[in-house]
Design a protein around this motif. Structure first.
Motif, PDB file in Angstrom:
ATOM      1  N   HIS A 149      -2.594 -20.468 -12.138  1.00  0.00           N
ATOM      2  CA  HIS A 149      -3.214 -21.275 -11.104  1.00  0.00           C
ATOM      3  C   HIS A 149      -2.357 -21.387  -9.862  1.00  0.00           C
ATOM      4  N   THR A 150      -1.257 -20.613  -9.810  1.00  0.00           N
ATOM      5  CA  THR A 150      -0.359 -20.722  -8.665  1.00  0.00           C
ATOM      6  C   THR A 150      -0.469 -19.532  -7.735  1.00  0.00           C
ATOM      7  N   PHE A 151      -1.512 -18.738  -7.897  1.00  0.00           N
ATOM      8  CA  PHE A 151      -1.663 -17.516  -7.098  1.00  0.00           C
ATOM      9  C   PHE A 151      -1.570 -17.803  -5.618  1.00  0.00           C
ATOM     10  N   SER A 152      -2.216 -18.869  -5.159  1.00  0.00           N
ATOM     11  CA  SER A 152      -2.250 -19.144  -3.722  1.00  0.00           C
ATOM     12  C   SER A 152      -0.885 -19.551  -3.181  1.00  0.00           C
ATOM     13  N   SER A 153       0.075 -19.814  -4.044  1.00  0.00           N
ATOM     14  CA  SER A 153       1.435 -20.131  -3.606  1.00  0.00           C
ATOM     15  C   SER A 153       2.313 -18.900  -3.479  1.00  0.00           C
ATOM     16  N   HIS A 154       1.747 -17.744  -3.773  1.00  0.00           N
ATOM     17  CA  HIS A 154       2.529 -16.513  -3.783  1.00  0.00           C
ATOM     18  C   HIS A 154       2.133 -15.574  -2.655  1.00  0.00           C
ATOM     19  N   ALA A 155       3.112 -15.061  -1.961  1.00  0.00           N
ATOM     20  CA  ALA A 155       2.878 -13.924  -1.081  1.00  0.00           C
ATOM     21  C   ALA A 155       2.831 -12.669  -1.955  1.00  0.00           C
ATOM     22  N   MET A 156       2.094 -11.672  -1.505  1.00  0.00           N
ATOM     23  CA  MET A 156       1.825 -10.504  -2.331  1.00  0.00           C
ATOM     24  C   MET A 156       2.164  -9.215  -1.586  1.00  0.00           C
ATOM     25  N   GLY A 157       2.451  -8.190  -2.357  1.00  0.00           N
ATOM     26  CA  GLY A 157       2.721  -6.896  -1.758  1.00  0.00           C
ATOM     27  C   GLY A 157       2.167  -5.764  -2.588  1.00  0.00           C
ATOM     28  N   TRP A 158       1.984  -4.635  -1.936  1.00  0.00           N
ATOM     29  CA  TRP A 158       1.655  -3.374  -2.617  1.00  0.00           C
ATOM     30  C   TRP A 158       2.781  -2.373  -2.343  1.00  0.00           C
ATOM     31  N   PHE A 159       3.183  -1.690  -3.396  1.00  0.00           N
ATOM     32  CA  PHE A 159       4.164  -0.617  -3.311  1.00  0.00           C
ATOM     33  C   PHE A 159       3.573   0.612  -3.976  1.00  0.00           C
ATOM     34  N   ARG A 160       4.198   1.753  -3.754  1.00  0.00           N
ATOM     35  CA  ARG A 160       3.756   2.971  -4.425  1.00  0.00           C
ATOM     36  C   ARG A 160       4.955   3.838  -4.762  1.00  0.00           C
ATOM     37  N   GLN A 161       4.772   4.655  -5.780  1.00  0.00           N
ATOM     38  CA  GLN A 161       5.811   5.583  -6.185  1.00  0.00           C
ATOM     39  C   GLN A 161       5.185   6.933  -6.452  1.00  0.00           C
ATOM     40  N   ALA A 162       5.549   7.902  -5.641  1.00  0.00           N
ATOM     41  CA  ALA A 162       5.074   9.270  -5.813  1.00  0.00           C
ATOM     42  C   ALA A 162       5.981   9.998  -6.795  1.00  0.00           C
ATOM     43  N   PRO A 163       5.486  11.066  -7.419  1.00  0.00           N
ATOM     44  CA  PRO A 163       6.300  11.815  -8.375  1.00  0.00           C
ATOM     45  C   PRO A 163       7.609  12.279  -7.757  1.00  0.00           C
ATOM     46  N   GLY A 164       8.711  11.974  -8.425  1.00  0.00           N
ATOM     47  CA  GLY A 164      10.014  12.418  -7.966  1.00  0.00           C
ATOM     48  C   GLY A 164      10.583  11.634  -6.805  1.00  0.00           C
ATOM     49  N   LYS A 165       9.918  10.559  -6.413  1.00  0.00           N
ATOM     50  CA  LYS A 165      10.386   9.779  -5.274  1.00  0.00           C
ATOM     51  C   LYS A 165      10.618   8.332  -5.675  1.00  0.00           C
ATOM     52  N   GLU A 166      11.336   7.608  -4.821  1.00  0.00           N
ATOM     53  CA  GLU A 166      11.568   6.195  -5.068  1.00  0.00           C
ATOM     54  C   GLU A 166      10.328   5.385  -4.687  1.00  0.00           C
ATOM     55  N   ARG A 167      10.247   4.198  -5.260  1.00  0.00           N
ATOM     56  CA  ARG A 167       9.146   3.308  -4.924  1.00  0.00           C
ATOM     57  C   ARG A 167       9.290   2.846  -3.479  1.00  0.00           C
ATOM     58  N   GLU A 168       8.168   2.800  -2.762  1.00  0.00           N
ATOM     59  CA  GLU A 168       8.212   2.437  -1.360  1.00  0.00           C
ATOM     60  C   GLU A 168       7.164   1.373  -1.037  1.00  0.00           C
ATOM     61  N   PHE A 169       7.474   0.603  -0.024  1.00  0.00           N
ATOM     62  CA  PHE A 169       6.592  -0.444   0.453  1.00  0.00           C
ATOM     63  C   PHE A 169       5.347   0.155   1.097  1.00  0.00           C
ATOM     64  N   VAL A 170       4.196  -0.495   0.855  1.00  0.00           N
ATOM     65  CA  VAL A 170       2.944  -0.064   1.464  1.00  0.00           C
ATOM     66  C   VAL A 170       2.376  -1.166   2.376  1.00  0.00           C
ATOM     67  N   ALA A 171       2.187  -2.363   1.804  1.00  0.00           N
ATOM     68  CA  ALA A 171       1.566  -3.443   2.573  1.00  0.00           C
ATOM     69  C   ALA A 171       1.905  -4.782   1.928  1.00  0.00           C
ATOM     70  N   ALA A 172       1.811  -5.850   2.715  1.00  0.00           N
ATOM     71  CA  ALA A 172       2.093  -7.180   2.194  1.00  0.00           C
ATOM     72  C   ALA A 172       1.228  -8.200   2.922  1.00  0.00           C
ATOM     73  N   ILE A 173       1.080  -9.373   2.273  1.00  0.00           N
ATOM     74  CA  ILE A 173       0.227 -10.412   2.842  1.00  0.00           C
ATOM     75  C   ILE A 173       0.786 -11.773   2.446  1.00  0.00           C
TER      76      ILE A 173
END
Length: 128
Positions: free
Chosen positions: A27-51
């Motif tokens: 029930h605390t979802f609205s208290s959290h900022a959120m982000g999306w990241f992605r990881q391509a094969p053979g690469k490090e995880r990278e930032f995509v978007a946040a809110i």
């Protein structure tokens, strides 16, 4: 504790669209900022978007700006990533993440260390 479950990944042709969803428990979802990241094969995880908690602030990696849109519905405990004009280089496993603050500080939305909770990921494959 927040549990995150992503969905919506799949195979799409270049130029196509997908919408990813990330459903959060608790029930605390609205208290959290959120982000999306992605990881391509053979690469490090990278930032995509946040809110931030209300959706009033959104942030994007340069590589997706103008093509991807992050949004959230606090009544449904869900954050979305609308992906348009997809390219083969968008192929990756996409992860959503949550941090127990309402607003980001500076540009820390880009760092995976900002986030305390992670989903298991959903795979996106863009064929050429």
């Amino acid at each position: 504790q927040v549990q995150l479950v992503e969905s919506g990944g799949g195979l799409v042709q270049t130029g196509g669209s997908l919408r990813l969803s990330c459903a959060a428990s608790g029930h605390t979802f609205s208290s959290h900022a959120m982000g999306w990241f992605r990881q391509a094969p053979g690469k490090e995880r990278e930032f995509v978007a946040a809110i931030n908690w209300s959706g009033s602030g959104t942030y994007y990696a340069d590589s997706v700006k103008g093509r991807f849109t992050i949004s959230r519905d606090n009544a449904k405990n869900t954050v979305y990533l609308q992906m348009n004009s997809l390219k083969p280089e968008d192929t990756a496993v996409y992860y959503c993440a949550a941090t127990p603050v309402r607003y980001f500080s500076g540009r820390n939305f880009q760092s995976e260390y900002t986030y305390d909770y992670w989903g298991q990921g959903t795979r996106v494959t863009v064929s050429s």
